[in-house]
Design a protein around this motif. Structure first.
Motif, PDB file in Angstrom:
ATOM      1  N   GLY A   1       0.801  -1.219   0.000  1.00  0.00           N
ATOM      2  CA  GLY A   1       0.000   0.000   0.000  1.00  0.00           C
ATOM      3  C   GLY A   1       0.827   1.258   0.000  1.00  0.00           C
ATOM      4  N   ILE A   2       2.041   1.169  -0.541  1.00  0.00           N
ATOM      5  CA  ILE A   2       2.955   2.307  -0.579  1.00  0.00           C
ATOM      6  C   ILE A   2       3.046   2.846  -2.000  1.00  0.00           C
ATOM      7  N   ARG A   3       2.885   4.151  -2.151  1.00  0.00           N
ATOM      8  CA  ARG A   3       3.027   4.803  -3.449  1.00  0.00           C
ATOM      9  C   ARG A   3       4.454   5.323  -3.604  1.00  0.00           C
ATOM     10  N   VAL A   4       4.992   5.247  -4.824  1.00  0.00           N
ATOM     11  CA  VAL A   4       6.343   5.752  -5.109  1.00  0.00           C
ATOM     12  C   VAL A   4       6.273   6.645  -6.340  1.00  0.00           C
ATOM     13  N   ASN A   5       6.625   7.899  -6.175  1.00  0.00           N
ATOM     14  CA  ASN A   5       6.628   8.853  -7.282  1.00  0.00           C
ATOM     15  C   ASN A   5       7.929   9.653  -7.258  1.00  0.00           C
ATOM     16  N   ALA A   6       8.158  10.406  -8.319  1.00  0.00           N
ATOM     17  CA  ALA A   6       9.374  11.210  -8.420  1.00  0.00           C
ATOM     18  C   ALA A   6       9.021  12.667  -8.671  1.00  0.00           C
ATOM     19  N   VAL A   7       9.809  13.557  -8.090  1.00  0.00           N
ATOM     20  CA  VAL A   7       9.744  14.970  -8.422  1.00  0.00           C
ATOM     21  C   VAL A   7      10.975  15.281  -9.260  1.00  0.00           C
ATOM     22  N   SER A   8      10.762  15.986 -10.375  1.00  0.00           N
ATOM     23  CA  SER A   8      11.833  16.245 -11.331  1.00  0.00           C
ATOM     24  C   SER A   8      12.079  17.748 -11.446  1.00  0.00           C
ATOM     25  N   PRO A   9      12.971  18.292 -10.625  1.00  0.00           N
ATOM     26  CA  PRO A   9      13.218  19.733 -10.676  1.00  0.00           C
ATOM     27  C   PRO A   9      14.043  20.122 -11.908  1.00  0.00           C
ATOM     28  N   GLY A  10      13.729  21.295 -12.405  1.00  0.00           N
ATOM     29  CA  GLY A  10      14.568  21.925 -13.412  1.00  0.00           C
ATOM     30  C   GLY A  10      15.492  22.906 -12.716  1.00  0.00           C
ATOM     31  N   PRO A  11      15.764  24.058 -13.324  1.00  0.00           N
ATOM     32  CA  PRO A  11      16.658  25.027 -12.694  1.00  0.00           C
ATOM     33  C   PRO A  11      16.005  25.673 -11.474  1.00  0.00           C
ATOM     34  N   VAL A  12      16.471  25.297 -10.301  1.00  0.00           N
ATOM     35  CA  VAL A  12      15.948  25.823  -9.041  1.00  0.00           C
ATOM     36  C   VAL A  12      17.092  26.506  -8.302  1.00  0.00           C
ATOM     37  N   ASP A  13      16.835  27.675  -7.759  1.00  0.00           N
ATOM     38  CA  ASP A  13      17.881  28.478  -7.134  1.00  0.00           C
ATOM     39  C   ASP A  13      18.155  27.985  -5.712  1.00  0.00           C
ATOM     40  N   THR A  14      18.980  26.943  -5.601  1.00  0.00           N
ATOM     41  CA  THR A  14      19.356  26.391  -4.300  1.00  0.00           C
ATOM     42  C   THR A  14      20.769  26.787  -3.899  1.00  0.00           C
ATOM     43  N   GLY A  15      21.492  27.448  -4.787  1.00  0.00           N
ATOM     44  CA  GLY A  15      22.862  27.836  -4.501  1.00  0.00           C
ATOM     45  C   GLY A  15      23.893  26.792  -4.874  1.00  0.00           C
ATOM     46  N   ILE A  16      23.444  25.667  -5.446  1.00  0.00           N
ATOM     47  CA  ILE A  16      24.379  24.588  -5.739  1.00  0.00           C
ATOM     48  C   ILE A  16      25.382  24.973  -6.823  1.00  0.00           C
ATOM     49  N   LEU A  17      24.958  25.804  -7.792  1.00  0.00           N
ATOM     50  CA  LEU A  17      25.897  26.222  -8.828  1.00  0.00           C
ATOM     51  C   LEU A  17      27.008  27.080  -8.232  1.00  0.00           C
ATOM     52  N   ASP A  18      26.636  27.957  -7.319  1.00  0.00           N
ATOM     53  CA  ASP A  18      27.634  28.828  -6.692  1.00  0.00           C
ATOM     54  C   ASP A  18      28.618  28.024  -5.847  1.00  0.00           C
TER      55      ASP A  18
ATOM     56  N   ALA B   1      17.766  32.013 -19.680  1.00  0.00           N
ATOM     57  CA  ALA B   1      17.417  32.369 -21.060  1.00  0.00           C
ATOM     58  C   ALA B   1      16.761  31.208 -21.793  1.00  0.00           C
ATOM     59  N   GLN B   2      17.156  29.987 -21.471  1.00  0.00           N
ATOM     60  CA  GLN B   2      16.635  28.809 -22.167  1.00  0.00           C
ATOM     61  C   GLN B   2      15.335  28.281 -21.570  1.00  0.00           C
ATOM     62  N   ASN B   3      14.971  28.747 -20.389  1.00  0.00           N
ATOM     63  CA  ASN B   3      13.772  28.231 -19.742  1.00  0.00           C
ATOM     64  C   ASN B   3      12.517  28.912 -20.278  1.00  0.00           C
ATOM     65  N   PRO B   4      11.466  28.160 -20.582  1.00  0.00           N
ATOM     66  CA  PRO B   4      10.239  28.770 -21.097  1.00  0.00           C
ATOM     67  C   PRO B   4       9.671  29.860 -20.185  1.00  0.00           C
ATOM     68  N   MET B   5       9.809  29.707 -18.868  1.00  0.00           N
ATOM     69  CA  MET B   5       9.289  30.716 -17.945  1.00  0.00           C
ATOM     70  C   MET B   5      10.287  31.832 -17.671  1.00  0.00           C
ATOM     71  N   GLN B   6      11.484  31.719 -18.240  1.00  0.00           N
ATOM     72  CA  GLN B   6      12.497  32.773 -18.146  1.00  0.00           C
ATOM     73  C   GLN B   6      12.877  33.115 -16.702  1.00  0.00           C
ATOM     74  N   ARG B   7      12.954  32.089 -15.867  1.00  0.00           N
ATOM     75  CA  ARG B   7      13.362  32.316 -14.484  1.00  0.00           C
ATOM     76  C   ARG B   7      13.798  31.001 -13.858  1.00  0.00           C
ATOM     77  N   PHE B   8      14.430  31.102 -12.682  1.00  0.00           N
ATOM     78  CA  PHE B   8      14.686  29.946 -11.855  1.00  0.00           C
ATOM     79  C   PHE B   8      13.442  29.626 -11.039  1.00  0.00           C
ATOM     80  N   GLY B   9      13.308  28.375 -10.676  1.00  0.00           N
ATOM     81  CA  GLY B   9      12.279  28.009  -9.731  1.00  0.00           C
ATOM     82  C   GLY B   9      12.711  28.341  -8.319  1.00  0.00           C
ATOM     83  N   ASP B  10      11.737  28.405  -7.427  1.00  0.00           N
ATOM     84  CA  ASP B  10      12.006  28.632  -6.014  1.00  0.00           C
ATOM     85  C   ASP B  10      11.946  27.290  -5.284  1.00  0.00           C
ATOM     86  N   PRO B  11      12.835  27.052  -4.325  1.00  0.00           N
ATOM     87  CA  PRO B  11      12.781  25.783  -3.595  1.00  0.00           C
ATOM     88  C   PRO B  11      11.411  25.474  -3.000  1.00  0.00           C
ATOM     89  N   ASP B  12      10.664  26.512  -2.618  1.00  0.00           N
ATOM     90  CA  ASP B  12       9.337  26.304  -2.050  1.00  0.00           C
ATOM     91  C   ASP B  12       8.386  25.679  -3.072  1.00  0.00           C
TER      92      ASP B  12
END
Length: 259
Positions: free
Chosen positions: A184-201, A218-229
């Motif tokens: 009775g356990i569900r298993v799913n995945a969350v697939s983040p794109g560019p999210v501003d977590t500071g990992i690049l820095d 520039a390459q993202n359709p929404m023209q921004r980073f995602g927020d961790p929230d």
């Protein structure tokens, strides 16, 4: 925090009362943000990480409903110890967020065997055995969420081995979803794109990090980073609200992998 984010937070007050959750890689990034969302909603959350100072800081910020455990998912003995600690603290679990992972930016031509092995030891093997060790503690109706990445479907330079490790997790999500259905356990995945977590820095020289971020925006359709929230809310949805969903991958990427 924006007014929208405050409103979203307000809707979770008390929503997770009585829930027990484990988040690997929960001391920073959207692992920490998800822990904060759940704790604010009344859950008890155990977070793991490899750096004690970062864990201590996260634990202090999260408050009394959080437990911080130093644990390396690439170590099977650490995972055995983690399972024991979780059973001691919680008894049973209502959700597991398998989020611990590492990134390495390296051209295909110069990728070393050691670096490749480390990526798979943490991202793929570590995630697989995290679920194996903690599945016996998951209650019926609980949800497992695994962090993949849009890199597993996009051909992005410099991260070929990382992308392959995340593609392995996408496959595991389907397989584990099928195997854990009898419990009775569900298993799913969350697939983040560019999210501003500071990992690049943290993982690249400053000039290279800024250039990479500008290119990603520039390459993202929404023209921004995602927020961790935004990732945290998706994780909470998959863990608790998506009761007729299993084996799925939920993209949180500004449309990068979809349009």
């Amino acid at each position: 925090m924006t007014n929208f984010e405050k409103e979203q937070r307000a809707t979770t007050v008390g929503k997770f009362n009585g829930k027990n959750v484990v988040i690997t890689g929960g001391s920073s990034g959207f692992g920490f943000t998800t822990a904060k969302l759940l704790v604010d909603g009344g859950a008890r959350v155990l977070i793991t990480g490899r750096t004690q100072a970062t864990l201590d800081s996260a634990r202090e910020q999260l408050g009394k409903n959080a437990v911080a455990v130093r644990s390396d998912v690439a170590s099977l003995s650490d995972l055995d110890a983690l399972a024991g600690r979780v059973k001691e603290e919680f008894g049973t679990l209502d959700a597991l967020f398998v989020n611990a992972g590492i990134t390495r930016f390296e051209p295909f031509q110069s990728m070393s065997a050691d670096a490749y092995d480390e990526l798979f030891a943490v991202n793929a093997k570590g995630s697989y055995f995290t679920v194996q060790k903690l599945a016996p503690l998951l209650s019926e109706g609980s949800g497992v969420v695994i962090t993949t990445s849009v890199a597993n479907v996009l051909g992005i330079p410099m991260i070929s081995a990382y992308a392959a490790s995340k593609a392995a997790l996408r496959s595991m999500t389907r397989s584990l979803a099928r195997e854990l259905l009898p419990q009775g356990i569900r298993v799913n995945a969350v697939s983040p794109g560019p999210v501003d977590t500071g990992i690049l820095d943290r993982s690249m020289p400053a000039e290279a990090a800024e250039a990479t971020k500008a290119q990603m925006i520039a390459q993202n359709p929404m023209q921004r980073f995602g927020d961790p929230d935004e990732v945290a809310r998706a994780v909470a949805f998959l863990a608790f609200d998506a009761t007729f969903t299993t084996g799925a991958e939920f993209a949180v990427d500004g449309g990068a992998s979809q349009i």
